[in-house]
Design a protein around this motif. Structure first.
Motif, PDB file in Angstrom:
ATOM      1  N   LEU A 107       0.780  -1.214   0.091  1.00  0.00           N
ATOM      2  CA  LEU A 107       0.137  -0.080   0.076  1.00  0.00           C
ATOM      3  C   LEU A 107       0.835   1.266   0.069  1.00  0.00           C
ATOM      4  CD1 LEU A 107      -2.981  -0.713   2.778  1.00  0.00           C
ATOM      5  CD2 LEU A 107      -3.080  -0.485   0.081  1.00  0.00           C
ATOM      6  N   ASP A 108       2.185   1.074   0.509  1.00  0.00           N
ATOM      7  CA  ASP A 108       2.845   2.362   0.494  1.00  0.00           C
ATOM      8  C   ASP A 108       4.310   1.818   0.414  1.00  0.00           C
ATOM      9  OD1 ASP A 108       4.416   4.323   1.327  1.00  0.00           O
ATOM     10  OD2 ASP A 108       3.389   4.745   3.453  1.00  0.00           O
ATOM     11  N   SER A 109       4.777   2.286  -0.751  1.00  0.00           N
ATOM     12  CA  SER A 109       6.230   1.825  -0.893  1.00  0.00           C
ATOM     13  C   SER A 109       7.204   2.312   0.029  1.00  0.00           C
ATOM     14  CB  SER A 109       6.623   2.178  -2.389  1.00  0.00           C
ATOM     15  OG  SER A 109       6.691   3.569  -2.719  1.00  0.00           O
ATOM     16  N   ALA A 110       6.915   3.420   0.656  1.00  0.00           N
ATOM     17  CA  ALA A 110       7.926   3.841   1.824  1.00  0.00           C
ATOM     18  C   ALA A 110       8.259   2.807   2.903  1.00  0.00           C
ATOM     19  CB  ALA A 110       7.404   5.306   2.005  1.00  0.00           C
ATOM     20  N   ILE A 111       7.115   2.107   3.144  1.00  0.00           N
ATOM     21  CA  ILE A 111       7.128   1.054   3.943  1.00  0.00           C
ATOM     22  C   ILE A 111       7.936  -0.022   3.591  1.00  0.00           C
ATOM     23  CG2 ILE A 111       5.851  -0.118   5.859  1.00  0.00           C
ATOM     24  CD1 ILE A 111       3.656   1.539   5.724  1.00  0.00           C
TER      25      ILE A 111
ATOM     26  N   HIS B 267       5.654   2.635  12.434  1.00  0.00           N
ATOM     27  CA  HIS B 267       4.187   3.186  12.051  1.00  0.00           C
ATOM     28  C   HIS B 267       3.388   2.782  13.247  1.00  0.00           C
ATOM     29  CE1 HIS B 267       2.441   5.084   8.836  1.00  0.00           C
ATOM     30  NE2 HIS B 267       1.429   4.224   8.764  1.00  0.00           N
TER      31      HIS B 267
END
Length: 372
Positions: A166-170, A179
């Protein structure tokens, strides 16, 4: 190498876990709850956190982690994956509360009659190629489902989904833990006299990737699993008024492999390539070829696979006991071949050291780890 079979228990499997969450939030469930988790949810918490570590089955933690270590000392019990015991089926179940026969996300490659293709579900590509399966997302268009986090949010309560897809930064487990911690320590966004917990579901794609690449006993997998245990223990120790649940979608088993194309008389009986997984094959057979195919398959692989007519798979409720999705039966062929040993049968060029999907204990049995 012969293994016993562990059948999925749809009263005590990963599809039941999200229904326990829905019940805790006072919402309608999509099926039976998980008794193993229900007893821990009787107490009220500020936060309920579920962390799914892909591939970290019972046999994996027993192989790599000490009995007195954090995960095994917090083990609440062992329960079952779905069938297929694979990420597509099991994580869809843990996000929706539906069984595979209900959501119809069955395996890595699924046959969709509307496009008449085997589709690599998560990638929306034609099996074994880089070509798009359609100009729309096939799985989400034809077999959509509601995530329980959305259901909770629609009811005016707090829910979060933390995942790299869902979030490539994670892009690390450290970031997932950070988070989760930030959410748990923040002020509640919902008001009202009755205290309601917030739900956080977090998914991480390891140790699955390392197990596939290096195998169940590899040093790479070992280092990863020990590190995951350490980080979860530190996270749980740093949170107050929080229930932390750690589980897996399936386990793993090291594999020998063959390619079905190397058996031309057998392969010639097929209408299309096998789909689902290399350890559980969905087989569409040409007219007039069923008798020959059955005899030849059993001659070649009868000691390593169960070749089961699809109607028998359905009668035995292997993919669930709930009402079937309208697409479910049309996605399945004439036979399902189910691995009972360490053999995998590939239809495409990729191969992995370790796999999952079938009914051996190593693949089916998963842990429920609880930090209160």
């Amino acid at each position: 190498m012969e293994n016993k079979i562990v059948l999925p228990d749809y009263k005590n499997c990963i599809a039941n876990l999200p229904n326990s969450i829905l019940k805790k939030f006072g919402l309608s469930t999509n099926g039976d709850t998980l008794p193993l988790l229900d007893k821990y949810l009787q107490k009220d918490y500020k936060n309920v956190v579920v962390i799914l570590l892909d591939g970290m089955g019972k046999a994996i933690i027993e192989r790599h982690l000490k009995t007195e270590g954090s995960f095994r000392s917090h083990l609440a019990g062992i329960y079952s994956s779905t069938f297929l015991s694979t990420t597509v089926a099991a994580t869809t179940s843990v996000m929706s509360g539906l069984q595979p026969c209900q959501h119809a996300w069955l395996g890595w490659d699924c046959y969709y009659p509307q496009v008449d293709e085997n589709v690599t579900v998560f990638l929306n590509k034609i099996q074994g190629t880089e070509r798009p399966a359609a100009d729309y997302n096939v799985a989400w268009t034809l077999t959509p489902y509601e995530n329980i986090t959305n259901k909770i949010k629609k009811a005016g309560k707090e829910a979060y989904l933390v995942a790299p897809f869902l979030d490539s930064a994670i892009d690390s487990f450290e970031k997932i833990c950070k988070h989760i911690k930030n959410i748990c320590k923040s002020e509640s966004k919902t008001s009202g006299a009755a205290r309601c917990p917030r739900y956080i579901y977090a998914y991480w794609n390891q140790p699955d990737g390392l197990l596939h690449t290096y195998g169940c006993g590899s040093s790479q997998a070992h280092e990863c699993i020990v590190n995951l245990e350490k980080q979860v223990a530190e996270l749980a120790g740093d949170l107050e008024d929080t229930l932390v649940v750690v589980t897996a979608d399936h386990g793993h088993i090291d594999n020998e492999f063959v390619y079905i194309q190397d058996f031309p008389e057998l392969y010639d009986c097929l209408i299309r390539k096998p789909s689902l997984e290399p350890r559980v094959l969905n087989l569409f057979i040409k007219d007039g070829k069923k008798d020959f195919f059955e005899k030849e398959f059993n001659r070649l692989f009868g000691e390593k696979f169960i070749l089961m007519p699809t109607e028998e798979v359905i009668e035995k409720n292997l993919m669930g006991i709930g009402n079937h999705h309208k697409m479910f039966r049309s996605m399945l062929g004439d036979y399902i071949a189910i691995a009972t040993s360490d053999l995998a049968i590939y239809a495409n060029g990729q191969k992995f050291v370790s796999l999952h999907g079938s009914l051996t204990p190593d693949e089916m049995e998963i842990p429920l780890i609880i930090y209160q």
